[in-house]
Design a protein around this motif. Structure first.
Motif, short mmCIF file in Angstrom:
data_model
loop_
_atom_site.label_atom_id
_atom_site.label_comp_id
_atom_site.label_asym_id
_atom_site.label_seq_id
_atom_site.Cartn_x
_atom_site.Cartn_y
_atom_site.Cartn_z
N THR A 144 99.64 50.85 -5.38
CA THR A 144 98.31 50.90 -6.00
C THR A 144 97.66 52.26 -5.76
N ASP A 193 91.70 51.30 -15.79
CA ASP A 193 91.86 49.90 -16.19
C ASP A 193 93.34 49.49 -16.17
N VAL A 194 94.19 50.46 -16.47
CA VAL A 194 95.63 50.19 -16.44
C VAL A 194 96.06 49.81 -15.03
N ARG A 246 94.08 48.59 -12.67
CA ARG A 246 93.43 47.32 -12.33
C ARG A 246 94.24 46.13 -12.86
N LYS A 247 94.77 46.26 -14.08
CA LYS A 247 95.57 45.18 -14.66
C LYS A 247 96.92 45.05 -13.97
N LYS A 248 97.47 46.19 -13.58
CA LYS A 248 98.79 46.20 -12.94
C LYS A 248 98.73 45.64 -11.52
N PRO A 256 96.24 43.31 -9.83
CA PRO A 256 95.08 42.43 -9.71
C PRO A 256 94.81 42.09 -8.25
#
Length: 788
Positions: free
Chosen positions: A502, A590-591, A593-595, A597
């Motif tokens: 992350t 956002d990419v 954040r989605k990857k 969670p």
């Protein structure tokens, strides 16, 4: 013309009682309480002044760069959380060393000595520089320092410099690509930054700069939050003294020139000075902190109180010349002019109340302080002018005889006012139409102004900090931090594969973001270990994190190891240019954040907060100013109980604001915090002239007196005082041009310009507009019913 003047002056006695109802609902009679026992009143005043002195000593300076955006919003709470967990940026002194011979062997040796000496300065916690860099580590060993104890010479030195310039840790971060600028980050103890010791510590650093680097030919400057705070602190203290001295001198000089008597100078100028002392003392006891806006409170109090002090003094002076004794003269001055004084302070109070609609705690506090100062100034002026008049004016009869025949200065002003009044009432309809079209045109230009904000506007621009930041903007992508806070889900470990991935994804996204550079995080160390040591295992990473000094680790990893920061830098651009950068970065994340969670990823930092909030806050202030127009007009109309008055004060009230906005447009400036606040306050203060004229016009509007003659008389009687007070008020505000703070300079000259524009509006817009509305009222209701 002289007959007109004499008739108006004789008419003073006939209108003392005025209309049966007071536009101030009788509040002006507060000024008659103290004059009944002037000696006792002075003793009470002395006690209050002593208490105020102790109150002033309690005032502290708020030099925080985030003070303008301090609010109860989610974004600011998040920013505060980051600064608490990762406090480095708040306490970093940035030493910028620049020169074409920076990497010359002798200069590099002296620079290293300078870095070593700085670490011994009391109050420092640690230091990061190009000398902190390490060589690629051998397997199983800690990496050696990049810079050896003895620097190589000749051709070997040239090869060594190539290695230094290509080092991934420092290239583009602590050393510019061309090798001409080096950044040294010196971390200070938070207790030192928050105390008076900061000046001593920064002074020691400057002393070392001269001792170690004076003969190198290198340019060395300091920046960073602590240095900026210190420069703000020094500027606020210095400006406060400047404003007090110059503002007071301006009032005294102009008062003595036109009154030509020391006693009248005391009566006119001393109450505003005492109002300043009492107001600042009260703010001290109320625990207000001095800041970039509250620092202008001194000239503002002078502006608020001196106008009414001059009006009261002029009114009493006219009555003394007409033959009244000093008790009667000052009592009648309070009864006749006092209601307008109450109303002018009321409109100023509404201006400060309008600031309560801001999201900024700083601006709301400024509004609260201004409202308190307005109330104190009103009581001080209404009470002290008659008290000082009774105590200090002597030989009223001699004075009356002398000035009936020798009053050239005031008479010249009255001649000028009469000349204007005659022409303005000659064709009121035409002049009113021209004024309406002119104000409407200026309003269109004003509406096109866009919000503007730069962090540098809060910092003295005649000192080193801004210049040093500009060099960092040019060479190292910027000095202002934009951070991405990564908060782990409960139970997640810093060194788990998911967490490290992350962080890596966020780091890569920030690096690729347009306009953001100098990106640091734990990922920087992980990459370096992988590329140079060939080791990507977690154990090695953990080992290196454990051997790095604590103050360096806390820059990126919080103490609980449940959050990290990916730190980037951006130039100090206008907020309108920074906002797209911040918004685009946030959208690209956002990419991530989605990857991943569960991991909270938020863009924060002072630059991000400023970019997001400044435009919205400025627009809200500007909308509040529009609401203020309507509120003040209704307030004045209700006080006078006249729709004519309500309509008459709109155009002259709006004119200074839209004219000042047009000047900003011509200069290529937008609406900044300082300019909107200046216009908001100036609108309330500028109506002082309008209210005093309308109050006098109300008194002159008697049966048998034509509306044109009433306008002429009112202009002749109040005009000289209005002109003099405008000059004094403009001088009181324009002294801020001596400030090192750009925002205060803008506040000062724009406020002074607005005051002069308000006088122009009063003389050339209010007269014909009021005359035209009075004529319209008489056509509708007949000449028997008073319009005002």
């Amino acid at each position: 013309m002289l007959e007109k003047h004499s008739e108006s002056e004789v008419h003073v006695e006939k209108v003392e009682q005025g209309p049966a109802s007071s536009i101030a609902f009788g509040l002006e009679r507060l000024g008659l309480i103290a004059v009944q026992a002037p000696v006792i009143a002075c003793l009470v005043l002395i006690a209050l002044m002593v208490g105020a002195v102790f109150g002033i000593e309690r005032i502290k300076i708020d030099d925080s760069l985030s003070q303008l955006f301090r609010s109860n919003t989610k974004e600011f709470r998040q920013y505060e959380e980051v600064t608490k967990k990762f406090p480095a940026e708040e306490f970093d002194v940035l030493v910028v060393v620049e020169g074409k011979t920076l990497l010359a062997r002798n200069n590099l040796e002296k620079l290293r000595d300078f870095v070593t000496d700085m670490q011994l300065v009391e109050g420092t916690r640690g230091l990061v520089s190009l000398f902190s860099a390490r060589q690629a580590p051998a397997p199983g060993k800690l990496p050696a320092a990049l810079f050896p104890a003895e620097l190589p010479q000749g051709a070997d030195y040239d090869k060594f410099i190539d290695i230094v310039k290509s080092n991934e840790i420092i290239r583009g971060k602590l050393l510019s690509e061309d090798g001409t600028l080096a950044l040294i980050v010196l971390s200070l103890d938070p207790a030192v930054v928050a105390s008076s010791k900061l000046g001593v510590t920064v002074g020691e650093i400057r002393k070392l700069m001269k001792e170690d680097l004076s003969d190198t030919g290198l340019n060395v400057q300091l920046s960073g939050v602590p240095v900026m705070q210190l420069e703000i602190r020094n500027a606020v203290e210095r400006d406060g003294l400047t404003y007090n001295i110059l503002g007071i001198l301006a009032g005294c000089i102009i008062a003595i020139i036109f009154f030509r008597k020391i006693s009248f100078m005391v009566v006119a100028a001393f109450p505003p000075m005492i109002a300043i002392l009492l107001a600042l003392g009260a703010l001290g006891w109320a625990n207000f902190n001095l800041n970039m806006f509250l620092n202008v409170m001194t000239p503002l109090i002078m502006v608020i109180s001196f106008s009414d002090s001059m009006q009261l003094t002029f009114a009493a002076r006219d009555r003394l010349i007409a033959g009244q004794d000093k008790y009667t003269a000052f009592k009648n001055a309070v009864l006749v002019v006092g209601p307008a004084c109450v109303l002018t302070h009321g409109t100023a109070g509404i201006s400060f109340i309008a600031l309560q609609f801001s999201d900024s705690d700083l601006i709301r506090k400024f509004g609260e302080a201004g409202l308190a100062a307005t109330i104190i100034a009103l009581i001080a002026v209404l009470s002290l002018v008659p008290v000082f008049g009774v105590l200090f004016v002597r030989n009223e009869k001699v004075f009356a005889v002398k000035f009936q025949s020798a009053d050239a200065g005031v008479q010249a002003l009255r001649n000028f006012c009469y000349w204007i009044a005659v022409r303005m009432v000659g064709r009121p309809g035409l002049f009113s139409l021209i004024a309406l079209l002119f104000v409407a045109g200026l309003g269109v230009i004003y509406a096109s102004l866009e919000p503007r904000y730069r962090l540098a506007d809060q910092v003295p621009d005649k000192r080193q900090a801004v210049a040093a930041s500009n060099r960092l903007d040019a060479k190292l992508t910027g000095a202002n931090p934009v951070n991405v806070l990564i908060t782990f889900p409960k139970g997640a470990d810093l060194y788990s594969p998911e967490t490290l991935q992350t962080i890596a994804d966020v780091h890569a996204t920030v690096e690729k973001a347009a306009g953001v550079g100098n990106v640091w995080s734990i990922e920087t160390l992980r990459r370096w270990l992988s590329e140079k040591a060939g080791s990507s295992d977690v154990a090695t990473l953990k080992e290196y994190v454990n051997v790095i000094p604590e103050h360096l680790v806390r820059r990126f990893i919080d103490a609980e190891q449940d959050a990290v920061v990916v730190a980037g830098r951006v130039p100090d651009k206008d907020s309108s240019q920074l906002l797209p950068i911040v918004d685009k970065l946030d959208a690209e994340l956002d990419v991530v954040r989605k990857k991943h969670p569960g991991y909270e990823v938020a863009v924060t930092g002072l630059a991000a907060i400023a970019a997001r909030n400044s435009a919205n806050m400025i627009e809200k202030l500007n909308h509040g100013l529009t609401i203020e127009f309507a509120l003040v007009a209704m307030f004045i109309g209700l006080a006078f109980r006249s729709w004519v008055v309500m309509l008459a004060c709109i155009l002259p009230g709006i004119f200074p604001v839209v004219l000042a906005g047009t000047v900003l447009w011509v200069l290529g400036e937008g609406l900044q915090f300082a300019s909107v606040v200046a216009l908001t306050v100036s609108f309330g203060l500028g109506l002082s002239a309008t209210i005093h004229f309308l109050n006098r016009l109300r008194l002159e509007g008697k049966p048998g007196v034509s509306s044109a003659l009433a306008v002429e008389r009112a202009t002749v009687l109040v005009g000289p005082a209005l002109i003099l007070t405008t000059v004094v008020l403009a001088c009181g505000l324009v002294v801020t041009v001596f400030s090192d703070l750009p925002s205060l300079r803008l506040f000062g000259w724009l406020g002074a310009f607005s005051m002069v524009a308000a006088l122009v509006a009063d003389l050339f817009i209010l007269r014909p507009t009021a005359m035209w509305l009075i004529n319209l009222h008489e056509k509708v209701h007949g000449p028997g019913k008073s319009a005002i």
